[in-house]
Design an enzyme around this catalytic site. Structure first.
Site, short mmCIF file in Angstrom:
data_model
loop_
_atom_site.label_atom_id
_atom_site.label_comp_id
_atom_site.label_asym_id
_atom_site.label_seq_id
_atom_site.Cartn_x
_atom_site.Cartn_y
_atom_site.Cartn_z
N ARG A 154 12.61 -5.21 -6.23
CA ARG A 154 12.84 -4.58 -4.94
C ARG A 154 14.19 -4.98 -4.34
O ARG A 154 14.32 -5.19 -3.14
CB ARG A 154 11.72 -4.91 -3.95
CG ARG A 154 10.34 -4.54 -4.43
CD ARG A 154 10.20 -3.02 -4.65
NE ARG A 154 8.93 -2.74 -5.29
CZ ARG A 154 8.76 -2.63 -6.61
NH1 ARG A 154 9.79 -2.76 -7.43
NH2 ARG A 154 7.58 -2.38 -7.13
N SER A 170 4.51 -0.63 1.93
CA SER A 170 4.25 -2.07 1.87
C SER A 170 5.28 -2.79 2.73
O SER A 170 6.47 -2.78 2.41
CB SER A 170 4.32 -2.56 0.42
OG SER A 170 3.32 -1.95 -0.35
N GLU A 202 9.89 -6.01 3.24
CA GLU A 202 10.46 -5.09 2.26
C GLU A 202 11.38 -4.05 2.91
O GLU A 202 12.41 -3.70 2.34
CB GLU A 202 9.35 -4.39 1.47
CG GLU A 202 9.85 -3.63 0.27
CD GLU A 202 8.72 -3.27 -0.69
OE1 GLU A 202 8.56 -2.07 -0.97
OE2 GLU A 202 8.03 -4.18 -1.16
#
Length: 378
Positions: free
Chosen positions: A166, A250, A370
């Protein structure tokens, strides 16, 4: 390039927060996008590029700068130097999920497990999006970049983007700036030609998520359909009638920890090794043999652990909210922070900090956000 009346960012982000920017430009072609960014940078304004707005957490105050909306679209099919493969060059503003649908319809494999991820194609390499064991790093060949420092367009290979879990050199992390200030204009992927035939499903994560055995064979269309169903059950497919989808997906990353730290967590905590176990073979030339074996090198392995499990087992169940707050955990998935209607960025940040504190207290681990944070701090 069209300068338009600025809209509040709360209307353009899936988390539904954010004030009104000073200026807003809609760029519908590649040339318009390049021109808009060069002009904005030349003026020295604060700036923000906006695609689908699905990975942004924006503060409540007005944004004192220019928002450039990337609205470019288009998919170009190109030959690959590798037999049995096809390359797709896709404009940055194209919907990611529409790209997945296009690839599956064309019988191309490599991104089908990432169906239903909201946002645009240009944003995908920035945080190396992934789901169920697939990441864009697996299929990414190159991107076209416009660099802020030089104002020049260049073609950059996937290897130069520093793609990790990520992350990439283009991502602005919590508390830091991006290593490379640039905007993606187009993305080139290389996919495998498989047609509509059933084939073995690689990857334990995907097979487990879809309830498939190790010998199961299914088509890419079957995978896409069932991934969409799975994501919808978790509130991870945008639906205007479902408040659980008013989120940035998320909100916290699944944590990457050392194998030794992972062993301190309860056995029930789901985990996935990130590196294979090493079994090194030492070769010593006969002429150099002195009767002693050198010490075996130590290999540090990393493990991905479930942030959703950590949150729930810190006592924060699905649907949890602080008193009188309009922000809450999703009722379907403990990893998503949701706007239940009119929540401010302040309310969502309070909930995020509370969750971080509880997980830290229970498990000694700080969860990292995130989404990209704009005008808001945790």
């Amino acid at each position: 390039m069209t300068e338009v009346t600025p809209l509040p960012l709360s209307q353009l982000t899936t988390l539904q927060t954010g004030g009104t920017p000073a200026r807003m430009i809609d760029a519908r072609t590649r040339d318009d996008l390049v021109d808009a960014l060069r002009r904005t940078w030349a003026q020295g304004d604060g700036w923000l590029v906006l695609g689908g707005g699905s990975n942004l957490f924006v503060g409540d105050e007005p944004f004192d700068g220019t928002v450039v909306r990337i609205l470019t679209r288009g998919i170009e099919r190109m030959p690959s130097p590798t037999p049995g493969r096809v390359r797709l060059r896709v404009e940055a503003g194209h919907s990611w999920d529409e790209l997945v649908a296009f690839s599956v319809e064309a019988g191309l494999a490599g991104i089908e497990a990432m169906a239903g991820i909201p946002g645009t194609v240009g944003a995908a390499p920035v945080q190396n999006i992934g789901a169920y064991g697939q990441e864009i790093a697996d299929t990414l060949v190159e991107v076209e970049l416009l660099d802020e420092d030089s104002g020049e367009v260049s073609t950059v290979t996937a290897a130069e983007l520093g793609l990790g879990f990520r992350t990439s050199v283009l991502k602005q992390h919590h508390g830091s700036v991006a290593e490379r200030s640039a905007v993606i204009l187009s993305v080139t992927l290389e996919l495998v030609e498989v047609g509509s035939a059933e084939r073995a499903v690689a990857g334990d994560q995907l097979r487990t998520a879809l309830g498939l055995g190790p010998e199961a064979s299914v088509s890419v269309a079957w995978i896409r359909d069932h991934v969409l169903q799975t994501r919808a059950r978790k509130g991870m497919v945008l639906d205007p009638d479902d408040p659980d989808t008013r989120s940035a997906g998320s909100f916290f990353q699944n944590a990457i920890v050392s194998d030794s730290f992972a062993r301190t967590l309860p056995d029930e905590c789901p985990r996935w090794p990130m590196t294979p176990a090493e079994d090194p073979v030492t070769v010593i030339p006969l002429a150099a043999w002195d009767g002693y074996l050198p010490a075996a090198p130590e290999y540090r392995t990393e493990v991905k652990v479930s942030a959703a499990w950590l949150i729930e087992n810190a006592g924060l169940r699905k649907g949890f909210r602080l008193p009188r707050s309009r922000a809450a955990l999703s009722t379907k998935h403990a990893l998503a922070l949701t706007n239940r209607g009119g929540a401010t960025a302040v309310e969502l940040a309070e909930l995020a900090r509370f969750i971080q504190g509880r997980v830290l207290s229970e498990f000694g681990l700080i969860l990292q956000p995130e989404p990209v944070l704009v005008g808001v701090e945790l």
